[in-house]
Motif scaffolding. Structure first.
Motif, PDB file in Angstrom:
ATOM      1  N   GLU A   1       0.666  -1.336   0.018  1.00 33.98           N
ATOM      2  CA  GLU A   1       0.072   0.039  -0.164  1.00 33.98           C
ATOM      3  C   GLU A   1       0.860   0.993   0.041  1.00 33.98           C
ATOM      4  N   GLU A   2       1.899   1.335   0.615  1.00 32.72           N
ATOM      5  CA  GLU A   2       2.606   2.456   1.026  1.00 32.72           C
ATOM      6  C   GLU A   2       3.794   2.622   0.096  1.00 32.72           C
ATOM      7  N   HIS A   3       4.204   1.591  -0.433  1.00 29.73           N
ATOM      8  CA  HIS A   3       5.473   1.710  -1.333  1.00 29.73           C
ATOM      9  C   HIS A   3       5.137   1.269  -2.794  1.00 29.73           C
ATOM     10  N   LEU A   4       4.557   0.143  -3.015  1.00 28.93           N
ATOM     11  CA  LEU A   4       4.306  -0.418  -4.375  1.00 28.93           C
ATOM     12  C   LEU A   4       3.289   0.303  -5.118  1.00 28.93           C
ATOM     13  N   VAL A   5       2.106   0.648  -4.388  1.00 29.46           N
ATOM     14  CA  VAL A   5       0.969   1.263  -5.094  1.00 29.46           C
ATOM     15  C   VAL A   5       1.007   2.850  -5.562  1.00 29.46           C
ATOM     16  N   PRO A   6       1.920   3.461  -4.692  1.00 27.98           N
ATOM     17  CA  PRO A   6       2.149   4.777  -5.142  1.00 27.98           C
ATOM     18  C   PRO A   6       3.275   4.912  -6.416  1.00 27.98           C
ATOM     19  N   ILE A   7       4.047   3.791  -6.471  1.00 25.92           N
ATOM     20  CA  ILE A   7       4.953   3.820  -7.740  1.00 25.92           C
ATOM     21  C   ILE A   7       4.040   3.354  -9.040  1.00 25.92           C
ATOM     22  N   LEU A   8       3.269   2.352  -8.677  1.00 30.27           N
ATOM     23  CA  LEU A   8       2.489   1.816  -9.623  1.00 30.27           C
ATOM     24  C   LEU A   8       1.396   3.067 -10.442  1.00 30.27           C
ATOM     25  N   LEU A   9       1.066   3.708  -9.659  1.00 29.12           N
ATOM     26  CA  LEU A   9      -0.036   4.724  -9.966  1.00 29.12           C
ATOM     27  C   LEU A   9       0.672   6.289 -10.552  1.00 29.12           C
ATOM     28  N   ARG A  10       1.901   6.196 -10.406  1.00 30.56           N
ATOM     29  CA  ARG A  10       2.825   7.323 -10.649  1.00 30.56           C
ATOM     30  C   ARG A  10       2.462   7.259 -12.234  1.00 30.56           C
ATOM     31  N   GLU A  11       2.394   8.391 -12.665  1.00 30.32           N
ATOM     32  CA  GLU A  11       2.307   8.803 -14.227  1.00 30.32           C
ATOM     33  C   GLU A  11       3.703   8.350 -14.966  1.00 30.32           C
ATOM     34  N   GLY A  12       3.510   7.564 -16.021  1.00 36.55           N
ATOM     35  CA  GLY A  12       4.877   6.603 -16.359  1.00 36.55           C
ATOM     36  C   GLY A  12       5.316   5.623 -16.009  1.00 36.55           C
TER      37      GLY A  12
ATOM     38  N   GLU B   1      -8.370  13.868 -12.468  1.00 35.35           N
ATOM     39  CA  GLU B   1      -7.445  15.047 -12.596  1.00 35.35           C
ATOM     40  C   GLU B   1      -6.003  14.831 -12.128  1.00 35.35           C
ATOM     41  N   LYS B   2      -5.758  13.870 -11.129  1.00 33.07           N
ATOM     42  CA  LYS B   2      -4.549  13.622 -10.673  1.00 33.07           C
ATOM     43  C   LYS B   2      -3.569  13.277 -11.237  1.00 33.07           C
ATOM     44  N   ASN B   3      -3.738  12.454 -12.254  1.00 32.00           N
ATOM     45  CA  ASN B   3      -2.694  12.447 -13.313  1.00 32.00           C
ATOM     46  C   ASN B   3      -3.541  11.199 -14.420  1.00 32.00           C
ATOM     47  N   LYS B   4      -2.696  10.642 -15.429  1.00 33.95           N
ATOM     48  CA  LYS B   4      -3.290  10.133 -16.436  1.00 33.95           C
ATOM     49  C   LYS B   4      -3.646   8.466 -16.075  1.00 33.95           C
ATOM     50  N   THR B   5      -2.761   8.187 -15.045  1.00 29.81           N
ATOM     51  CA  THR B   5      -3.206   6.686 -14.500  1.00 29.81           C
ATOM     52  C   THR B   5      -4.415   6.719 -14.043  1.00 29.81           C
ATOM     53  N   PHE B   6      -4.681   7.517 -12.957  1.00 36.05           N
ATOM     54  CA  PHE B   6      -5.919   7.681 -12.330  1.00 36.05           C
ATOM     55  C   PHE B   6      -7.016   7.848 -13.467  1.00 36.05           C
ATOM     56  N   ASP B   7      -6.940   8.718 -14.419  1.00 38.88           N
ATOM     57  CA  ASP B   7      -8.010   8.909 -15.462  1.00 38.88           C
ATOM     58  C   ASP B   7      -7.906   7.596 -16.101  1.00 38.88           C
ATOM     59  N   HIS B   8      -7.088   6.927 -16.530  1.00 33.87           N
ATOM     60  CA  HIS B   8      -7.231   5.521 -17.406  1.00 33.87           C
ATOM     61  C   HIS B   8      -8.237   4.558 -16.529  1.00 33.87           C
ATOM     62  N   TYR B   9      -7.823   4.659 -15.170  1.00 36.88           N
ATOM     63  CA  TYR B   9      -8.690   3.472 -14.517  1.00 36.88           C
ATOM     64  C   TYR B   9     -10.124   3.720 -14.105  1.00 36.88           C
ATOM     65  N   LEU B  10     -10.294   5.095 -13.908  1.00 30.55           N
ATOM     66  CA  LEU B  10     -11.761   5.680 -13.802  1.00 30.55           C
ATOM     67  C   LEU B  10     -12.565   5.683 -15.177  1.00 30.55           C
ATOM     68  N   ARG B  11     -11.882   5.773 -16.234  1.00 28.00           N
ATOM     69  CA  ARG B  11     -12.542   5.786 -17.486  1.00 28.00           C
ATOM     70  C   ARG B  11     -12.742   4.058 -17.893  1.00 28.00           C
ATOM     71  N   GLU B  12     -11.713   3.313 -17.574  1.00 22.64           N
ATOM     72  CA  GLU B  12     -11.782   1.858 -17.885  1.00 22.64           C
ATOM     73  C   GLU B  12     -12.954   1.427 -16.962  1.00 22.64           C
ATOM     74  N   TRP B  13     -12.954   1.871 -15.850  1.00 24.61           N
ATOM     75  CA  TRP B  13     -14.137   1.120 -14.846  1.00 24.61           C
ATOM     76  C   TRP B  13     -15.543   1.957 -15.285  1.00 24.61           C
ATOM     77  N   HIS B  14     -15.563   2.701 -15.982  1.00 22.55           N
ATOM     78  CA  HIS B  14     -16.836   3.668 -16.380  1.00 22.55           C
ATOM     79  C   HIS B  14     -17.402   4.258 -15.146  1.00 22.55           C
ATOM     80  N   TYR B  15     -16.331   4.923 -14.409  1.00 21.23           N
ATOM     81  CA  TYR B  15     -16.982   5.572 -13.263  1.00 21.23           C
ATOM     82  C   TYR B  15     -16.849   7.191 -13.637  1.00 21.23           C
TER      83      TYR B  15
END
Length: 309
Positions: free
Chosen positions: A116-127, A208-222
């Protein structure tokens, strides 16, 4: 089986090397097949302890050959897979040497907290992961699956206020965990957290946080992507449907009037109607009077002209 899984492990680390040295040649689907092929035997190794120890030894040898920090994919793959291996296959503490080696390299020792505190922030970082969204999706699901199974259950009754208090990366992880545990159609359930968050625009703001967040929320139709006027039309149609429903049954109508919101709606509409009538009737009467007056003037003028002749 022991020899075949060793080949799979060798292939897995070969894909990691390709990712790090020649990304253009990296095959995402082949990587998934290899990863899943290794994971598929973890349960069987619970009963085959000698083979589990042998697999653990192979893992440890391959892991030590390169630093986990060589790439984000290497870190995700090894830390997630070896943690699953320890949780799924190691029943007696004899096949956990690779896991202990990896855990010692972590800034946070507890598995779920490290994810939660180490891997996920890296995963959700843009790029992250060379913008390979398939890899990103895969590891978010794997981390969510691990936490759901071995750390803690999801909270079905979490409130929007509690959700809003979570850090940004925790929010997306929570949504992912809920989708795995409670289903991927939650946003259609009026009683769900997802439905409420969508209605108040939380997802649009989060995207609006970054493209990765936008990707998931669009992918999930949220995300709500309709125009303002389309949303207004939908809301008014829903409101009109509820209003018409009040008059389908007298008992239902009477019951609705003792409920706060329907009563406010009904009496509010009645007040609006009377206000509109108070404006419309005088305007209409003035228009009618003016028209009659003009008609009378015209007739008088015509009569006067006829007499003059």
């Amino acid at each position: 089986m022991s020899e075949s899984i060793k080949i799979y492990i060798q292939d897995l680390f070969r894909y990691l090397e390709i990712y790090e040295t020649n990304y253009a040649a990296f095959e995402t689907e082949a990587f998934f097949q290899t990863y899943n092929g290794i994971f598929a035997v973890f349960q069987a190794l619970r009963q085959q302890r000698d083979k589990a120890v042998d697999v653990d030894r192979v893992f440890l040898e391959k892991i030590k050959q390169s630093p986990l920090s060589s790439s984000d994919l290497r870190q995700f793959t090894i830390q997630v897979m070896i943690t699953f291996f320890e949780s799924e296959a190691d029943t007696d503490g004899t096949s956990n040497q690779a896991y202990l080696y990896c855990r010692d390299l972590r800034p946070v020792k507890r598995d779920a907290a490290f994810f939660e505190e180490h891997l996920v922030p890296i995963l959700l970082r843009e790029g992250s992961l060379n913008n390979n969204l398939k890899l990103n999706d895969f590891f978010l699901k794997e981390i969510s699956r691990y936490i759901n199974k071995f750390a803690r259950a999801t909270k079905a009754d979490i409130s929007p206020e509690q959700f809003d208090a979570l850090p940004g990366h925790h929010k997306l992880l929570e949504l992912s965990r809920r989708r795995l545990d409670l289903g991927d159609q939650l946003v259609k359930d009026r009683n769900s957290l997802e439905f409420q968050l969508q209605r108040i625009g939380v997802f649009n703001k989060l995207s609006e946080k970054n493209k990765t967040f936008d990707h998931y929320l669009r992918e999930w139709h949220y995300l709500i992507t309709t125009s303002f006027w389309a949303r207004l039309k939908s809301s008014l149609s829903e409101l009109w449907g509820k209003f018409k429903g009040l008059f389908k049954s007298f008992n239902y109508f009477r019951l609705s009037l003792v409920q706060r919101k329907p009563a406010y709606l009904f009496y509010g509409l009645i007040i609006i109607i009377f206000i509109l009538l108070a404006i419309y009737v005088p305007m209409k009467w003035n228009s009618y009077s003016l028209e009659k007056y003009q008609h009378f003037e015209k007739q008088a003028a015509e009569t006067q002209q006829a007499i003059s002749k």
